[in-house]
Scaffold this active site. Structure first.
Site, PDB file in Angstrom:
ATOM      1  CG  HIS A  32     -47.752 -64.885  88.013  1.00 22.73           C
ATOM      2  ND1 HIS A  32     -47.340 -63.603  87.742  1.00 22.73           N
ATOM      3  CD2 HIS A  32     -46.964 -65.689  87.261  1.00 22.73           C
ATOM      4  CE1 HIS A  32     -46.345 -63.632  86.876  1.00 22.73           C
ATOM      5  NE2 HIS A  32     -46.092 -64.878  86.557  1.00 22.73           N
ATOM      6  NE  ARG A 182     -39.457 -59.837  79.795  1.00 24.09           N
ATOM      7  CZ  ARG A 182     -39.477 -61.143  80.035  1.00 24.09           C
ATOM      8  NH1 ARG A 182     -40.604 -61.814  79.903  1.00 24.09           N
ATOM      9  NH2 ARG A 182     -38.389 -61.780  80.415  1.00 24.09           N
TER      10      ARG A 182
HETATM   11  P1  AMP Z   1     -43.620 -66.803  84.611  1.00 24.78           P
HETATM   12  O1  AMP Z   1     -43.412 -66.270  85.983  1.00 24.78           O
HETATM   13  O2  AMP Z   1     -43.690 -65.755  83.548  1.00 24.78           O
HETATM   14  O3  AMP Z   1     -42.699 -67.954  84.276  1.00 24.78           O
HETATM   15  O4  AMP Z   1     -45.086 -67.431  84.610  1.00 24.78           O
HETATM   16  C1  AMP Z   1     -45.469 -68.382  85.565  1.00 24.78           C
HETATM   17  C2  AMP Z   1     -46.777 -68.995  85.129  1.00 24.78           C
HETATM   18  O5  AMP Z   1     -47.792 -67.995  85.018  1.00 24.78           O
HETATM   19  C3  AMP Z   1     -46.680 -69.673  83.740  1.00 24.78           C
HETATM   20  O6  AMP Z   1     -47.385 -70.907  83.794  1.00 24.78           O
HETATM   21  C4  AMP Z   1     -47.351 -68.672  82.836  1.00 24.78           C
HETATM   22  O7  AMP Z   1     -47.932 -69.264  81.692  1.00 24.78           O
HETATM   23  C5  AMP Z   1     -48.428 -68.098  83.757  1.00 24.78           C
HETATM   24  N1  AMP Z   1     -48.884 -66.779  83.309  1.00 24.78           N
HETATM   25  C6  AMP Z   1     -48.109 -65.704  82.977  1.00 24.78           C
HETATM   26  N2  AMP Z   1     -48.897 -64.667  82.559  1.00 24.78           N
HETATM   27  C7  AMP Z   1     -50.175 -65.104  82.623  1.00 24.78           C
HETATM   28  C8  AMP Z   1     -51.450 -64.511  82.313  1.00 24.78           C
HETATM   29  N3  AMP Z   1     -51.549 -63.275  81.851  1.00 24.78           N
HETATM   30  N4  AMP Z   1     -52.565 -65.272  82.521  1.00 24.78           N
HETATM   31  C9  AMP Z   1     -52.464 -66.537  82.993  1.00 24.78           C
HETATM   32  N5  AMP Z   1     -51.305 -67.153  83.295  1.00 24.78           N
HETATM   33  C10 AMP Z   1     -50.174 -66.459  83.114  1.00 24.78           C
END
Ligand code: AMP
Length: 274
Positions: A32, A182
């Site tokens: 993030h 996770r």
């Molecule tokens: P989430 O909080 O899981 O909905 O993710 C928020 C944003 O962070 C989304 O655009 C995801 O694709 C991105 N994201 C989650 N994990 C990663 C990662 N390991 N590398 C880059 N972006 C990520």
């Protein structure tokens, strides 16, 4: 850094031009942070949101057990230099049961869309609402969720949202495993097996195999693990999301690994290194 909870408060702020927006569900990690950093580099104001969207969860228990690390998240965002954090309430986001749906039928029939019915409808609606509320110039999404990125790129274009959707590279652990909140749920043995898997994957990709041989080799890598299997493993064209006939620049490998306590989703270019 300021936190706001309603759009009325947001509208009272006099923000400089060029707004970058990073929507998240919290439980933030370095993946993030990389999106936030990119926004900070490219915009005068950076806004992050933390909203665990109930309508994109297939199972209520997954929504109820979604990790909440708000205090840590706010610290991280502040340290990165984020200007504003939007934390709406569910009741404010969905004042009434939504009557309008934003759907990408093609995406609902493949990969995550097929495994998680309704998931992308929930994502597409909430992202449309967030982009309409914040009205950023650019919004940042991870290629880790490649299908989601494609849906959001298409919806911004097709609904004329006027937002540039920026796809950012996946941040990985040194083993190759993509960062995810996770990952904390992984047991030591599973983690060791995944390290072997990612190592084998990197080697397999270096060998420039034909599609069927590559799929066969990757399948074999998981076959010897104790409790992991592929929910899907496919090489698709990134424009059509149809099966690719040969390995070239225009295709990507997509897979979901199912473990008893979590799923790992990942994808990457077949012609570049991990
Ligand atoms: P989430 O909080 O899981 O909905 O993710 C928020 C944003 O962070 C989304 O655009 C995801 O694709 C991105 N994201 C989650 N994990 C990663 C990662 N390991 N590398 C880059 N972006 C990520």
């Amino acid at each position: 850094m300021e936190v706001f909870h309603t759009i009325a408060d947001y509208k009272n702020l006099k923000l400089p031009v060029s707004i970058g927006f990073v929507p998240t569900m919290g439980a933030l990690h370095t993946g993030h942070a990389s999106l936030v950093q990119r926004s900070l580099n490219e915009n005068e104001t950076t806004i992050a949101s933390i909203f665990v969207n109930p309508t994109q969860f297939n199972e209520k228990k997954d929504f109820d057990s979604y990790p909440n690390t708000l205090e840590q998240d706010l610290k991280l965002l502040k340290n990165l230099g984020v200007d504003l954090v939007y934390i709406p309430d569910v009741s404010d986001m969905y004042v009434l049961e939504p009557q309008i749906h934003v759907q990408h039928p093609m995406m609902n029939n493949v990969l995550e869309g097929k495994c998680r019915p309704g998931h992308f409808d929930g994502v597409a609606l909430v992202v449309t609402k967030l982009l309409n509320r914040i009205k950023p110039d650019r919004a940042y999404f991870g290629k880790k969720d490649y299908q989601q990125l494609k849906i959001i790129t298409d919806l911004s274009r097709d609904l004329d949202l006027g937002v540039e959707i920026v796809g950012c590279p996946t941040v990985r652990e040194s083993s190759g495993l993509p960062l995810s909140s996770r990952n904390l749920l992984l047991e030591a043995g599973q983690r060791a097996e995944l390290e072997v898997f990612y190592d084998g994957l990197k080697k397999g990709l270096d060998h420039e195999l034909e599609i069927n041989d590559l799929i066969y080799e990757i399948n074999a890598l998981l076959a010897s693990t104790v409790d992991m299997y592929f929910e899907y493993l496919e090489i698709l064209e990134t424009t059509t999301f149809l099966p690719s006939e040969r390995i070239d620049e225009g295709c990507r490998i997509f897979f979901a690994i199912k473990l008893p306590q979590l799923r790992i989703i990942d994808n990457f270019s077949v012609t570049k290194k991990l």
